[in-house]
Motif scaffolding. Sequence first.
Motif, PDB file in Angstrom:
ATOM      1  N   ASP A 162       0.846  -1.192   0.000  1.00 19.35           N
ATOM      2  CA  ASP A 162       0.000   0.000   0.000  1.00 19.35           C
ATOM      3  C   ASP A 162       0.882   1.243   0.000  1.00 19.35           C
ATOM      4  O   ASP A 162       1.441   1.611   1.040  1.00 19.35           O
ATOM      5  N   GLY A 163       1.010   1.866  -1.164  1.00 21.59           N
ATOM      6  CA  GLY A 163       1.870   3.031  -1.320  1.00 21.59           C
ATOM      7  C   GLY A 163       3.157   2.685  -2.037  1.00 21.59           C
ATOM      8  O   GLY A 163       3.347   3.078  -3.198  1.00 21.59           O
ATOM      9  N   PRO A 164       4.056   1.919  -1.393  1.00 24.97           N
ATOM     10  CA  PRO A 164       5.331   1.607  -2.053  1.00 24.97           C
ATOM     11  C   PRO A 164       5.192   0.886  -3.391  1.00 24.97           C
ATOM     12  O   PRO A 164       6.041   1.065  -4.268  1.00 24.97           O
ATOM     13  N   LEU A 165       4.133   0.099  -3.585  1.00 23.82           N
ATOM     14  CA  LEU A 165       3.961  -0.557  -4.886  1.00 23.82           C
ATOM     15  C   LEU A 165       3.853   0.477  -5.994  1.00 23.82           C
ATOM     16  O   LEU A 165       4.463   0.321  -7.067  1.00 23.82           O
ATOM     17  N   GLY A 166       3.108   1.554  -5.762  1.00 26.50           N
ATOM     18  CA  GLY A 166       2.946   2.586  -6.784  1.00 26.50           C
ATOM     19  C   GLY A 166       4.233   3.331  -7.067  1.00 26.50           C
ATOM     20  O   GLY A 166       4.525   3.676  -8.219  1.00 26.50           O
ATOM     21  N   VAL A 167       5.039   3.561  -6.018  1.00 29.99           N
ATOM     22  CA  VAL A 167       6.305   4.267  -6.201  1.00 29.99           C
ATOM     23  C   VAL A 167       7.307   3.374  -6.931  1.00 29.99           C
ATOM     24  O   VAL A 167       7.953   3.786  -7.895  1.00 29.99           O
ATOM     25  N   ALA A 168       7.428   2.109  -6.469  1.00 33.15           N
ATOM     26  CA  ALA A 168       8.357   1.183  -7.119  1.00 33.15           C
ATOM     27  C   ALA A 168       7.948   0.918  -8.561  1.00 33.15           C
ATOM     28  O   ALA A 168       8.801   0.819  -9.459  1.00 33.15           O
ATOM     29  N   SER A 169       6.655   0.806  -8.812  1.00 34.32           N
ATOM     30  CA  SER A 169       6.175   0.560 -10.177  1.00 34.32           C
ATOM     31  C   SER A 169       6.467   1.742 -11.081  1.00 34.32           C
ATOM     32  O   SER A 169       6.770   1.568 -12.271  1.00 34.32           O
ATOM     33  N   ALA A 170       6.374   2.948 -10.551  1.00 31.97           N
ATOM     34  CA  ALA A 170       6.686   4.134 -11.352  1.00 31.97           C
ATOM     35  C   ALA A 170       8.161   4.147 -11.731  1.00 31.97           C
ATOM     36  O   ALA A 170       8.518   4.463 -12.873  1.00 31.97           O
ATOM     37  N   LEU A 171       9.034   3.791 -10.781  1.00 34.44           N
ATOM     38  CA  LEU A 171      10.464   3.731 -11.098  1.00 34.44           C
ATOM     39  C   LEU A 171      10.730   2.647 -12.144  1.00 34.44           C
ATOM     40  O   LEU A 171      11.492   2.859 -13.093  1.00 34.44           O
ATOM     41  N   ALA A 172      10.085   1.487 -11.972  1.00 30.50           N
ATOM     42  CA  ALA A 172      10.263   0.405 -12.943  1.00 30.50           C
ATOM     43  C   ALA A 172       9.713   0.797 -14.310  1.00 30.50           C
ATOM     44  O   ALA A 172      10.281   0.429 -15.348  1.00 30.50           O
ATOM     45  N   ALA A 173       8.614   1.546 -14.332  1.00 30.36           N
ATOM     46  CA  ALA A 173       8.038   1.990 -15.609  1.00 30.36           C
ATOM     47  C   ALA A 173       8.984   2.938 -16.337  1.00 30.36           C
ATOM     48  O   ALA A 173       9.076   2.905 -17.572  1.00 30.36           O
ATOM     49  N   PRO A 181       4.638 -11.526  -7.483  1.00 28.30           N
ATOM     50  CA  PRO A 181       5.709 -10.825  -8.208  1.00 28.30           C
ATOM     51  C   PRO A 181       5.391 -10.595  -9.680  1.00 28.30           C
ATOM     52  O   PRO A 181       5.698  -9.527 -10.233  1.00 28.30           O
ATOM     53  N   TRP A 182       4.781 -11.601 -10.336  1.00 29.00           N
ATOM     54  CA  TRP A 182       4.469 -11.433 -11.764  1.00 29.00           C
ATOM     55  C   TRP A 182       3.362 -10.417 -11.996  1.00 29.00           C
ATOM     56  O   TRP A 182       3.361  -9.726 -13.012  1.00 29.00           O
ATOM     57  N   ASP A 183       2.442 -10.299 -11.038  1.00 33.19           N
ATOM     58  CA  ASP A 183       1.406  -9.275 -11.161  1.00 33.19           C
ATOM     59  C   ASP A 183       1.998  -7.883 -10.936  1.00 33.19           C
ATOM     60  O   ASP A 183       1.586  -6.907 -11.587  1.00 33.19           O
ATOM     61  N   ALA A 184       2.957  -7.793 -10.007  1.00 40.03           N
ATOM     62  CA  ALA A 184       3.613  -6.509  -9.776  1.00 40.03           C
ATOM     63  C   ALA A 184       4.347  -6.042 -11.035  1.00 40.03           C
ATOM     64  O   ALA A 184       4.260  -4.875 -11.426  1.00 40.03           O
ATOM     65  N   ASP A 185       5.053  -6.963 -11.688  1.00 38.87           N
ATOM     66  CA  ASP A 185       5.758  -6.589 -12.918  1.00 38.87           C
ATOM     67  C   ASP A 185       4.783  -6.277 -14.045  1.00 38.87           C
ATOM     68  O   ASP A 185       5.037  -5.378 -14.865  1.00 38.87           O
ATOM     69  N   ALA A 186       3.657  -7.007 -14.076  1.00 34.06           N
ATOM     70  CA  ALA A 186       2.636  -6.701 -15.074  1.00 34.06           C
ATOM     71  C   ALA A 186       2.071  -5.303 -14.840  1.00 34.06           C
ATOM     72  O   ALA A 186       1.762  -4.570 -15.787  1.00 34.06           O
ATOM     73  N   GLY A 187       1.950  -4.923 -13.572  1.00 31.18           N
ATOM     74  CA  GLY A 187       1.467  -3.579 -13.258  1.00 31.18           C
ATOM     75  C   GLY A 187       2.421  -2.505 -13.739  1.00 31.18           C
ATOM     76  O   GLY A 187       2.000  -1.491 -14.307  1.00 31.18           O
ATOM     77  N   ALA A 188       3.724  -2.727 -13.533  1.00 32.86           N
ATOM     78  CA  ALA A 188       4.709  -1.748 -13.998  1.00 32.86           C
ATOM     79  C   ALA A 188       4.706  -1.650 -15.516  1.00 32.86           C
ATOM     80  O   ALA A 188       4.813  -0.542 -16.078  1.00 32.86           O
ATOM     81  N   ALA A 189       4.565  -2.792 -16.191  1.00 32.82           N
ATOM     82  CA  ALA A 189       4.512  -2.776 -17.659  1.00 32.82           C
ATOM     83  C   ALA A 189       3.260  -2.058 -18.145  1.00 32.82           C
ATOM     84  O   ALA A 189       3.304  -1.292 -19.123  1.00 32.82           O
ATOM     85  N   ALA A 190       2.130  -2.289 -17.455  1.00 31.57           N
ATOM     86  CA  ALA A 190       0.889  -1.604 -17.830  1.00 31.57           C
ATOM     87  C   ALA A 190       1.011  -0.104 -17.604  1.00 31.57           C
ATOM     88  O   ALA A 190       0.548   0.701 -18.427  1.00 31.57           O
ATOM     89  N   LEU A 191       1.645   0.279 -16.486  1.00 32.17           N
ATOM     90  CA  LEU A 191       1.851   1.703 -16.233  1.00 32.17           C
ATOM     91  C   LEU A 191       2.730   2.302 -17.320  1.00 32.17           C
ATOM     92  O   LEU A 191       2.472   3.414 -17.807  1.00 32.17           O
ATOM     93  N   ALA A 192       3.771   1.566 -17.732  1.00 31.70           N
ATOM     94  CA  ALA A 192       4.630   2.046 -18.826  1.00 31.70           C
ATOM     95  C   ALA A 192       3.844   2.213 -20.116  1.00 31.70           C
ATOM     96  O   ALA A 192       4.028   3.189 -20.855  1.00 31.70           O
TER      97      ALA A 192
END
Length: 399
Positions: A86-97, A381-392
Amino acid sequence: MESVTSLLESIADVGRDGQRGGYSRPVFSTAELDLRGWFIEQAGRRGLDVETDRNGIIWAWWGEPQRGALVTGSHLDSVPGGGAFDGPLGVASALAAVDVLKERGVQPNRPLAVTVFPEEEGSRFGVACLGSRLLAGAIDPDKARNLRDEHGTSFADAARANGLDPAHFGRDDEALARIGDFIELHVEQGRGLGEDGPAIAVGSSILGHGRWRISVAGQGNHAGTTLMADRADPMVAAAQIILAVQQIAAKQPDARATVGRIQPVPGGTNVIASRVDLWLDARHPDDAVTAQLVETIHGKAQKIAAFEGCSVSLTEESYSGTVHFDPALQRQLENALPGAPVLATGAGHDAGVLAARVPSGMLFVKNPSGISHSPEEYVEPWDADAGAAALADVLEALL
């Protein structure tokens, strides 16, 4: 691209709560400050230029800051004993994107910024989304400055101790003008995507919600010498009020009402409390129904308190009406993510506050159990990476 999981693993030991489980990362705590430092370091590794504005919001820029930028991000603070996502997922995903966009060779035609908002949860000073509220002018700066934590420290003093000037808190039209569109990715805090559903959803709306403090005043006294018939015990009234909150909300379709915090004064084991404070969280899609729900709870609380020889006061600490995200931006998100379901959420977010000022939208990443604000919150983990790819994908489409 650095995986979202590896980014989150790098902060997995920050703010662990040995008593509650999970994480406790209130704003300006050692844990939250460590996370802010982590973000600044990660942004620097990606060649982003970092600045902290007068409301304590961190901005990491790809390109020269200017009007109409595309902005994404979330928060790093937590509820007491909260989960890892909650929170850090969005920040980490933005960096990964950002990594994904650079790997794709994307050349932004407008600036892109990754942001971190302070005190989103309101776990220390009681007002959720405090940083974004200050930015958007959704809270009076004097009220914000005078908010106090459980130890009596004001938000102004805590901010000043961490390099901010509280005199400059408040609506920042220059910063708002820099936001052309705001996209927040967040762990889903419910079961809308189910255990076997898609990894990503597009947000449509946020339930109206608020926080109120119910103070029950009685007569403090000695637990051993005061006969039961002679008591005006606010704890007894508070217990009945908590039950009444559940019963009243259960009768109203789509309503949610919760007492998640209770604080007796003075709080001694062998002392009849002189006052008990309860914090009420109430939500409903219709703002008028939310108001009626709180009024009904207040009326019932007054009757309960009077029967026990006590009195009640009700204080609104924060309120956000139901938010519907920008329709045009939502369509762009849906076009960038064909087949992604559209979900409403009952949880508040910085995107909901900013929606009153700038076009805002949200993406949600599947949480198989739906449990959140708990150590059991989880994202595969695979959903988290899918989220970063979707954000990208979304950012690329908007860039």
